[in-house]
Design a protein around this motif. Sequence first.
Motif, PDB file in Angstrom:
ATOM      1  N   CYS A  17       0.841  -1.199   0.000  1.00 27.57           N
ATOM      2  CA  CYS A  17       0.000   0.000   0.000  1.00 27.57           C
ATOM      3  C   CYS A  17       0.869   1.239   0.000  1.00 27.57           C
ATOM      4  O   CYS A  17       1.766   1.377   0.823  1.00 27.57           O
ATOM      5  CB  CYS A  17      -0.904   0.030   1.231  1.00 27.57           C
ATOM      6  N   ALA A  18       0.585   2.160  -0.885  1.00 33.10           N
ATOM      7  CA  ALA A  18       1.295   3.436  -0.867  1.00 33.10           C
ATOM      8  C   ALA A  18       0.786   4.269   0.281  1.00 33.10           C
ATOM      9  O   ALA A  18      -0.417   4.398   0.473  1.00 33.10           O
ATOM     10  CB  ALA A  18       1.065   4.168  -2.186  1.00 33.10           C
ATOM     11  N   THR A  19       1.687   4.819   1.076  1.00 30.41           N
ATOM     12  CA  THR A  19       1.295   5.663   2.193  1.00 30.41           C
ATOM     13  C   THR A  19       1.540   7.111   1.862  1.00 30.41           C
ATOM     14  O   THR A  19       2.342   7.445   0.986  1.00 30.41           O
ATOM     15  CB  THR A  19       2.091   5.285   3.457  1.00 30.41           C
ATOM     16  N   LEU A  20       0.837   7.988   2.540  1.00 33.99           N
ATOM     17  CA  LEU A  20       1.033   9.407   2.327  1.00 33.99           C
ATOM     18  C   LEU A  20       2.404   9.811   2.835  1.00 33.99           C
ATOM     19  O   LEU A  20       2.943   9.197   3.755  1.00 33.99           O
ATOM     20  CB  LEU A  20      -0.047  10.194   3.066  1.00 33.99           C
ATOM     21  N   ALA A  39     -11.246   5.321   0.203  1.00 38.29           N
ATOM     22  CA  ALA A  39     -11.045   4.120   1.021  1.00 38.29           C
ATOM     23  C   ALA A  39      -9.679   3.528   0.737  1.00 38.29           C
ATOM     24  O   ALA A  39      -9.172   3.604  -0.362  1.00 38.29           O
ATOM     25  CB  ALA A  39     -12.129   3.088   0.738  1.00 38.29           C
ATOM     26  N   GLN A  40      -9.100   2.939   1.754  1.00 31.17           N
ATOM     27  CA  GLN A  40      -7.891   2.148   1.608  1.00 31.17           C
ATOM     28  C   GLN A  40      -8.104   0.835   2.332  1.00 31.17           C
ATOM     29  O   GLN A  40      -9.003   0.690   3.154  1.00 31.17           O
ATOM     30  CB  GLN A  40      -6.673   2.878   2.178  1.00 31.17           C
ATOM     31  N   VAL A  41      -7.241  -0.109   2.033  1.00 31.20           N
ATOM     32  CA  VAL A  41      -7.319  -1.418   2.660  1.00 31.20           C
ATOM     33  C   VAL A  41      -6.058  -1.647   3.469  1.00 31.20           C
ATOM     34  O   VAL A  41      -4.965  -1.300   3.042  1.00 31.20           O
ATOM     35  CB  VAL A  41      -7.462  -2.529   1.596  1.00 31.20           C
ATOM     36  N   GLY A  42      -6.191  -2.221   4.640  1.00 29.20           N
ATOM     37  CA  GLY A  42      -5.030  -2.549   5.449  1.00 29.20           C
ATOM     38  C   GLY A  42      -5.259  -3.839   6.200  1.00 29.20           C
ATOM     39  O   GLY A  42      -6.385  -4.220   6.481  1.00 29.20           O
ATOM     40  N   VAL A  43      -4.193  -4.549   6.499  1.00 20.94           N
ATOM     41  CA  VAL A  43      -4.309  -5.747   7.315  1.00 20.94           C
ATOM     42  C   VAL A  43      -3.860  -5.479   8.739  1.00 20.94           C
ATOM     43  O   VAL A  43      -3.975  -6.334   9.600  1.00 20.94           O
ATOM     44  CB  VAL A  43      -3.484  -6.911   6.718  1.00 20.94           C
ATOM     45  N   GLN A  44      -3.339  -4.285   8.995  1.00 21.36           N
ATOM     46  CA  GLN A  44      -2.880  -3.962  10.345  1.00 21.36           C
ATOM     47  C   GLN A  44      -3.697  -2.830  10.954  1.00 21.36           C
ATOM     48  O   GLN A  44      -4.491  -3.066  11.848  1.00 21.36           O
ATOM     49  CB  GLN A  44      -1.390  -3.604  10.307  1.00 21.36           C
ATOM     50  N   GLY A  45      -3.529  -1.615  10.466  1.00 18.51           N
ATOM     51  CA  GLY A  45      -4.236  -0.489  11.053  1.00 18.51           C
ATOM     52  C   GLY A  45      -4.765   0.457   9.999  1.00 18.51           C
ATOM     53  O   GLY A  45      -4.270   0.495   8.871  1.00 18.51           O
ATOM     54  N   ALA A  57      -2.452  12.083  10.348  1.00 13.21           N
ATOM     55  CA  ALA A  57      -1.925  12.289  11.701  1.00 13.21           C
ATOM     56  C   ALA A  57      -2.163  11.062  12.566  1.00 13.21           C
ATOM     57  O   ALA A  57      -1.283  10.621  13.317  1.00 13.21           O
ATOM     58  CB  ALA A  57      -2.576  13.527  12.332  1.00 13.21           C
ATOM     59  N   GLY A  58      -3.366  10.488  12.462  1.00 10.69           N
ATOM     60  CA  GLY A  58      -3.657   9.271  13.218  1.00 10.69           C
ATOM     61  C   GLY A  58      -2.837   8.088  12.735  1.00 10.69           C
ATOM     62  O   GLY A  58      -2.317   7.300  13.536  1.00 10.69           O
ATOM     63  N   ALA A  59      -2.710   7.964  11.400  1.00  7.19           N
ATOM     64  CA  ALA A  59      -1.939   6.851  10.850  1.00  7.19           C
ATOM     65  C   ALA A  59      -0.471   6.941  11.269  1.00  7.19           C
ATOM     66  O   ALA A  59       0.193   5.914  11.475  1.00  7.19           O
ATOM     67  CB  ALA A  59      -2.060   6.838   9.328  1.00  7.19           C
ATOM     68  N   GLU A  60       0.042   8.163  11.400  1.00  7.52           N
ATOM     69  CA  GLU A  60       1.420   8.338  11.873  1.00  7.52           C
ATOM     70  C   GLU A  60       1.598   7.729  13.263  1.00  7.52           C
ATOM     71  O   GLU A  60       2.622   7.104  13.559  1.00  7.52           O
ATOM     72  CB  GLU A  60       1.777   9.823  11.891  1.00  7.52           C
ATOM     73  N   MET A  61       0.614   7.885  14.123  1.00  6.06           N
ATOM     74  CA  MET A  61       0.703   7.294  15.461  1.00  6.06           C
ATOM     75  C   MET A  61       0.694   5.773  15.388  1.00  6.06           C
ATOM     76  O   MET A  61       1.414   5.093  16.142  1.00  6.06           O
ATOM     77  CB  MET A  61      -0.471   7.775  16.333  1.00  6.06           C
ATOM     78  N   LEU A  62      -0.099   5.218  14.477  1.00 11.37           N
ATOM     79  CA  LEU A  62      -0.116   3.762  14.328  1.00 11.37           C
ATOM     80  C   LEU A  62       1.242   3.249  13.866  1.00 11.37           C
ATOM     81  O   LEU A  62       1.714   2.208  14.324  1.00 11.37           O
ATOM     82  CB  LEU A  62      -1.211   3.352  13.339  1.00 11.37           C
ATOM     83  N   ARG A  63       1.878   3.979  12.961  1.00 11.54           N
ATOM     84  CA  ARG A  63       3.203   3.552  12.474  1.00 11.54           C
ATOM     85  C   ARG A  63       4.254   3.607  13.579  1.00 11.54           C
ATOM     86  O   ARG A  63       5.239   2.869  13.544  1.00 11.54           O
ATOM     87  CB  ARG A  63       3.635   4.430  11.304  1.00 11.54           C
ATOM     88  N   SER A 574     -18.216  14.434   1.433  1.00 13.82           N
ATOM     89  CA  SER A 574     -17.267  15.157   2.269  1.00 13.82           C
ATOM     90  C   SER A 574     -15.880  15.154   1.641  1.00 13.82           C
ATOM     91  O   SER A 574     -15.669  14.658   0.532  1.00 13.82           O
ATOM     92  CB  SER A 574     -17.202  14.516   3.656  1.00 13.82           C
ATOM     93  N   GLU A 575     -14.922  15.708   2.361  1.00 10.98           N
ATOM     94  CA  GLU A 575     -13.521  15.683   1.963  1.00 10.98           C
ATOM     95  C   GLU A 575     -12.774  14.549   2.661  1.00 10.98           C
ATOM     96  O   GLU A 575     -11.548  14.520   2.683  1.00 10.98           O
ATOM     97  CB  GLU A 575     -12.860  17.021   2.308  1.00 10.98           C
ATOM     98  N   GLY A 576     -13.533  13.608   3.229  1.00  6.19           N
ATOM     99  CA  GLY A 576     -12.950  12.574   4.053  1.00  6.19           C
ATOM    100  C   GLY A 576     -12.146  11.546   3.281  1.00  6.19           C
ATOM    101  O   GLY A 576     -12.266  11.407   2.056  1.00  6.19           O
ATOM    102  N   ALA A 577     -11.315  10.821   4.018  1.00  9.65           N
ATOM    103  CA  ALA A 577     -10.481   9.781   3.432  1.00  9.65           C
ATOM    104  C   ALA A 577     -10.066   8.798   4.505  1.00  9.65           C
ATOM    105  O   ALA A 577     -10.111   9.100   5.700  1.00  9.65           O
ATOM    106  CB  ALA A 577      -9.244  10.384   2.776  1.00  9.65           C
ATOM    107  N   ALA A 578      -9.656   7.625   4.070  1.00 11.16           N
ATOM    108  CA  ALA A 578      -9.080   6.626   4.964  1.00 11.16           C
ATOM    109  C   ALA A 578      -7.616   6.458   4.613  1.00 11.16           C
ATOM    110  O   ALA A 578      -7.240   6.460   3.440  1.00 11.16           O
ATOM    111  CB  ALA A 578      -9.818   5.295   4.834  1.00 11.16           C
ATOM    112  N   VAL A 579      -6.780   6.317   5.637  1.00 19.02           N
ATOM    113  CA  VAL A 579      -5.339   6.179   5.439  1.00 19.02           C
ATOM    114  C   VAL A 579      -4.878   4.933   6.172  1.00 19.02           C
ATOM    115  O   VAL A 579      -5.156   4.760   7.365  1.00 19.02           O
ATOM    116  CB  VAL A 579      -4.578   7.420   5.965  1.00 19.02           C
ATOM    117  N   ALA A 580      -4.157   4.057   5.461  1.00 26.70           N
ATOM    118  CA  ALA A 580      -3.652   2.824   6.058  1.00 26.70           C
ATOM    119  C   ALA A 580      -2.370   3.094   6.832  1.00 26.70           C
ATOM    120  O   ALA A 580      -1.625   4.021   6.544  1.00 26.70           O
ATOM    121  CB  ALA A 580      -3.395   1.780   4.975  1.00 26.70           C
ATOM    122  N   GLN A 581      -2.129   2.245   7.814  1.00 25.33           N
ATOM    123  CA  GLN A 581      -0.916   2.351   8.631  1.00 25.33           C
ATOM    124  C   GLN A 581       0.341   2.203   7.775  1.00 25.33           C
ATOM    125  O   GLN A 581       0.393   1.370   6.890  1.00 25.33           O
ATOM    126  CB  GLN A 581      -0.961   1.263   9.698  1.00 25.33           C
TER     127      GLN A 581
END
Length: 581
Positions: A17-20, A39-45, A57-63, A574-581
């Motif tokens: 998965c490409a991350t931001l 939407a994105q897909v992840g097997v971890q977070g 910002a949240g995904a950064e904490m998961l990483r 909305s302007e919403g998005a999902a970001v994988a870990q």
Amino acid sequence: MKPHILLSLCPLALAACATLPQPSAAPAAPPRIGQLDSAQVGVQGLVSAADPRAAEAGAEMLRLGGSATDAAIATMLALTVVEPQSSGIGGGGFLLMGDAAGNVDTIDGRETAPAAATGDWFMRGGKPMEFADAQPGGKSVGVPGSMRLVALAHRSHGKLAWKTLFGPAIRLARNGFAVTPRLNHALSDGVATGGFDAAARAIFYDSAGTPRAVGTTIRNPALATTLERIAARGAGDFYSGANAREIASKVSAAPHNPAPMTVADITAYDAKARPAVCGSYRGYRICGMGPPSSGATTVQAILGQLERFDLKALGPQSPVAWHLIAESERLAYADREKYLADGDFIKVPVAGLTDPSYLAQRGELISPDRTLALVQPGTPPGARLIMGAAGKTPEEHGTSHFVVVDRSGNSASYTSTIESAFGSGIMVGGYYLNNELTDFSFVPDVGGIPVANRVEGGKRPRSSMSPTLIYGPDGKLKLALGAAGGATIIVQVAKAIIGVIDWGLPAQQAIALPVLFAPGGNTVMVEKDSALEAMIPALKALGHADVQSRPMPLKANAIERVGDRWVGAADPRSEGAAVAQ
């Protein structure tokens, strides 16, 4: 139906998965509406939020190895910066935290009325104030709860250091972020509140009073300093010292609707752990937030009253299905209006309102071929005779929802709000203060009988916020869900649950379904420019005499388990998005 944002899902392996990119000193770019994957897909977070910079910002904490709660806190703080019209540290919210075993903890960070508040707080000359007059200024401000909420959550469910959670938000505020179309629209539509405060005008408007254009870089050094101080000193810094004094001073001396708020009101605030309110629907376990939220009880009422109907066979294209949903909403909102309030002040019959037998009895009132002429509240087990006020459901755009799942299977579903766009319009330390007290009933009594949701000192106003966690028949988390949009939050969540469970839709498509809103009385509202508009004649033929097409402030986010993957979903409106870990 409005066109959906196309989903471009990355491969199942997270490594593919490409991350931001990691945040840098460059201003954070705005979302590109209609071009971002929602939407994105992840097997971890995974994190899904109303702004991709906050989700990152949240995904950064998961990483970094953080928990779902750590990520949710970082997301809330980042939204304070990039979505100032909607949520943040000047408001409050509700947080659900679930673990892989299905245990659910909830925290109530709802704002409180100052000690001096009384039932006639919003009465003027013997009549209730108009919402537009009550919203801006000091009278509408409740003591903010967000920082106490996240401090309590971090103590019990956090893994990373407290100060680490503030890093992304501080960078966004200090280095700058680009104005999005949604923020620009809110600034243009809400000049009275967005530019109410001189400090806010200097940040978000030019010298001529024109909102900053889309793409303009905004820097908020005052907010960066506030966040840096809380990161270094802890949440208590928000509720004491200079920050508490400035809140009390600005509320008490507001140029419009000054109101007595004291430093003691602010210092006394505490977030509260509450028991989750859980029920079942077609073998799924639905958990939500109890009073002062009306979310869990009303969502469960809508679902429970519909359980005897075969919605799957009817499908989302059936006017009869939407008629049944409308009838169930009418019944559920009647109970909500009468019984729901702050449970620390009023005995709320939560168990009775969610009792399967009671909901089945209410559901028997619903007919597939005709409309109830009159909808009245029921008498759930344990109910006391407390009269509800005539409801008010002002439209608001000041709420945000976000969801997180971490590598251990822990989840967070968090709704954060400042109520209307830019809240009260009062700015302190670079953030807006809420106008949550307008969620109280403006009328203290009806016929001499006290209203459950009347204003009282130290009380928390009733809320429609509905953060939800749903567990499948196998006991595993199936869906983390929530929405923004005032009183429509409840129906957005219920509709999405029906979409996933009854109609077998992916969460992304369930969120994108149009919204029907029937909050009591005989009026049914359908989302403007949606497929439901074509069903208006059929709904009228079923007895709904007053069916109106209206634009609605809709914004939902979710994460769904699909096999061994987590799939994020964000509202295409909305302007919403999902970001994988």
